[in-house]
Design a protein around this motif. Sequence first.
Motif, mmCIF file in Angstrom:
data_model
loop_
_atom_site.group_PDB
_atom_site.id
_atom_site.type_symbol
_atom_site.label_atom_id
_atom_site.label_comp_id
_atom_site.label_asym_id
_atom_site.label_seq_id
_atom_site.Cartn_x
_atom_site.Cartn_y
_atom_site.Cartn_z
ATOM 1 N N LEU A 95 -6.033 -52.781 17.301
ATOM 2 C CA LEU A 95 -7.280 -52.295 17.881
ATOM 3 C C LEU A 95 -8.002 -53.516 18.418
ATOM 4 N N HIS A 96 -8.296 -53.536 19.726
ATOM 5 C CA HIS A 96 -9.001 -54.679 20.303
ATOM 6 C C HIS A 96 -10.010 -54.195 21.340
ATOM 7 N N LEU A 97 -10.997 -55.044 21.608
ATOM 8 C CA LEU A 97 -12.043 -54.706 22.564
ATOM 9 C C LEU A 97 -11.533 -54.709 23.996
ATOM 10 N N THR A 98 -12.064 -53.786 24.768
ATOM 11 C CA THR A 98 -11.926 -53.763 26.215
ATOM 12 C C THR A 98 -13.298 -53.381 26.765
ATOM 13 N N ALA A 99 -13.484 -53.558 28.050
ATOM 14 C CA ALA A 99 -14.741 -53.171 28.693
ATOM 15 C C ALA A 99 -14.419 -52.502 30.017
ATOM 16 N N SER A 100 -15.129 -51.432 30.295
ATOM 17 C CA SER A 100 -14.866 -50.695 31.526
ATOM 18 C C SER A 100 -16.177 -50.176 32.098
ATOM 19 N N ALA A 101 -16.053 -49.543 33.262
ATOM 20 C CA ALA A 101 -17.258 -49.032 33.916
ATOM 21 C C ALA A 101 -16.930 -47.853 34.812
ATOM 22 N N PHE A 102 -17.906 -46.997 34.949
ATOM 23 C CA PHE A 102 -17.898 -45.949 35.949
ATOM 24 C C PHE A 102 -18.693 -46.492 37.117
ATOM 25 N N GLU A 149 -4.677 -49.375 20.250
ATOM 26 C CA GLU A 149 -5.928 -48.726 20.603
ATOM 27 C C GLU A 149 -6.867 -49.717 21.271
ATOM 28 N N HIS A 150 -7.648 -49.194 22.213
ATOM 29 C CA HIS A 150 -8.715 -49.969 22.841
ATOM 30 C C HIS A 150 -10.050 -49.495 22.284
ATOM 31 N N ALA A 151 -10.868 -50.439 21.861
ATOM 32 C CA ALA A 151 -12.263 -50.162 21.522
ATOM 33 C C ALA A 151 -13.038 -50.452 22.799
ATOM 34 N N ASP A 152 -13.187 -49.415 23.628
ATOM 35 C CA ASP A 152 -13.697 -49.595 24.982
ATOM 36 C C ASP A 152 -15.216 -49.480 25.025
ATOM 37 N N LEU A 153 -15.842 -50.516 25.556
ATOM 38 C CA LEU A 153 -17.294 -50.562 25.749
ATOM 39 C C LEU A 153 -17.541 -50.240 27.215
ATOM 40 N N ARG A 154 -18.237 -49.129 27.478
ATOM 41 C CA ARG A 154 -18.336 -48.595 28.841
ATOM 42 C C ARG A 154 -19.745 -48.717 29.408
ATOM 43 N N PHE A 155 -19.785 -49.073 30.694
ATOM 44 C CA PHE A 155 -21.025 -49.273 31.424
ATOM 45 C C PHE A 155 -20.999 -48.433 32.699
ATOM 46 N N VAL A 156 -22.118 -48.476 33.439
ATOM 47 C CA VAL A 156 -22.178 -47.890 34.774
ATOM 48 C C VAL A 156 -22.529 -49.015 35.728
ATOM 49 N N LEU A 157 -21.753 -49.117 36.800
ATOM 50 C CA LEU A 157 -21.994 -50.094 37.853
ATOM 51 C C LEU A 157 -22.221 -49.347 39.155
ATOM 52 N N ALA A 158 -22.994 -49.939 40.037
ATOM 53 C CA ALA A 158 -23.272 -49.310 41.326
ATOM 54 C C ALA A 158 -22.861 -50.227 42.461
ATOM 55 N N THR A 159 -22.577 -49.592 43.592
ATOM 56 C CA THR A 159 -22.289 -50.302 44.830
ATOM 57 C C THR A 159 -23.118 -49.686 45.946
ATOM 58 N N THR A 160 -23.409 -50.496 46.941
ATOM 59 C CA THR A 160 -24.034 -49.981 48.169
ATOM 60 C C THR A 160 -23.019 -49.952 49.305
ATOM 61 N N GLN A 161 -21.769 -50.343 48.991
ATOM 62 C CA GLN A 161 -20.714 -50.440 50.009
ATOM 63 C C GLN A 161 -19.489 -49.606 49.620
ATOM 64 N N PRO A 162 -19.640 -48.292 49.481
ATOM 65 C CA PRO A 162 -18.516 -47.483 48.987
ATOM 66 C C PRO A 162 -17.272 -47.535 49.867
ATOM 67 N N ASP A 163 -17.443 -47.770 51.150
ATOM 68 C CA ASP A 163 -16.279 -47.814 52.048
ATOM 69 C C ASP A 163 -15.495 -49.117 51.954
ATOM 70 N N ALA A 164 -15.972 -50.069 51.169
ATOM 71 C CA ALA A 164 -15.300 -51.362 51.029
ATOM 72 C C ALA A 164 -14.210 -51.350 49.954
ATOM 73 N N ILE A 165 -13.934 -50.199 49.336
ATOM 74 C CA ILE A 165 -12.937 -50.189 48.262
ATOM 75 C C ILE A 165 -11.562 -50.602 48.772
ATOM 76 N N ARG A 166 -10.884 -51.388 47.937
ATOM 77 C CA ARG A 166 -9.515 -51.833 48.171
ATOM 78 C C ARG A 166 -8.808 -51.792 46.826
ATOM 79 N N PRO A 167 -7.873 -50.878 46.632
ATOM 80 C CA PRO A 167 -7.163 -50.848 45.352
ATOM 81 C C PRO A 167 -6.468 -52.177 45.076
ATOM 82 N N GLU A 168 -6.523 -52.609 43.846
ATOM 83 C CA GLU A 168 -5.862 -53.853 43.453
ATOM 84 C C GLU A 168 -4.344 -53.734 43.589
#
Length: 176
Positions: free
Chosen positions: A37-44, A121-140
């Motif tokens: 079990l280790h920490l991870t961090a993610s965001a919507f 297992e992931h102990a996931d700490l989740r946040f919310v992030l915002a963008t003003t440039q939604p059309d700039a997405i580029r999948p990794e």
Amino acid sequence: MTVNAMLAQYGAEDHDVARVRRLLAAEPDPWRRDLPLHLTASAFVVHPATRRVLLRWHERQQAWLQVGGHGDPGERDPLAVALREGREETGLPDLTPWPDDSLLQVAVVPVPAKGAEPAHEHADLRFVLATTQPDAIRPEKPEAPLRWLPVDEALEATGEANVREALSRVRRLLDA
């Protein structure tokens, strides 16, 4: 801010928070990937102007989920990890905490085995992030496409109960 300080300000998901607290008390580096079990961090990631949320296909989980993941060696700030991972996975250069830097959710999630890596297992700490440039997405990566969806459609796209709960919270933030 430290993980313990974030948890002190956070009251939901008592069972998962208790597991994270035990992990923090027992491990000098709870981000180590070799721990069961280790920490991870993610965001919507949201685009508040259009009230949409960005989902990423996770091949290993076979599900549409939020962005994020493991801390790099030496990283200890969950929000910084979520921001770095979010920028890497989406290509969005302007991600910022939204509406503030509070935790959205704490979720302990199972991760299936893959190759030589055992299930863990992931102990996931989740946040919310915002963008003003939604059309700039580029999948990794080509196998990790990204989709902008209204929250209702995002809820339909994922079957993960903890992700559905998080998306319900995102909807409340967008409605505020």
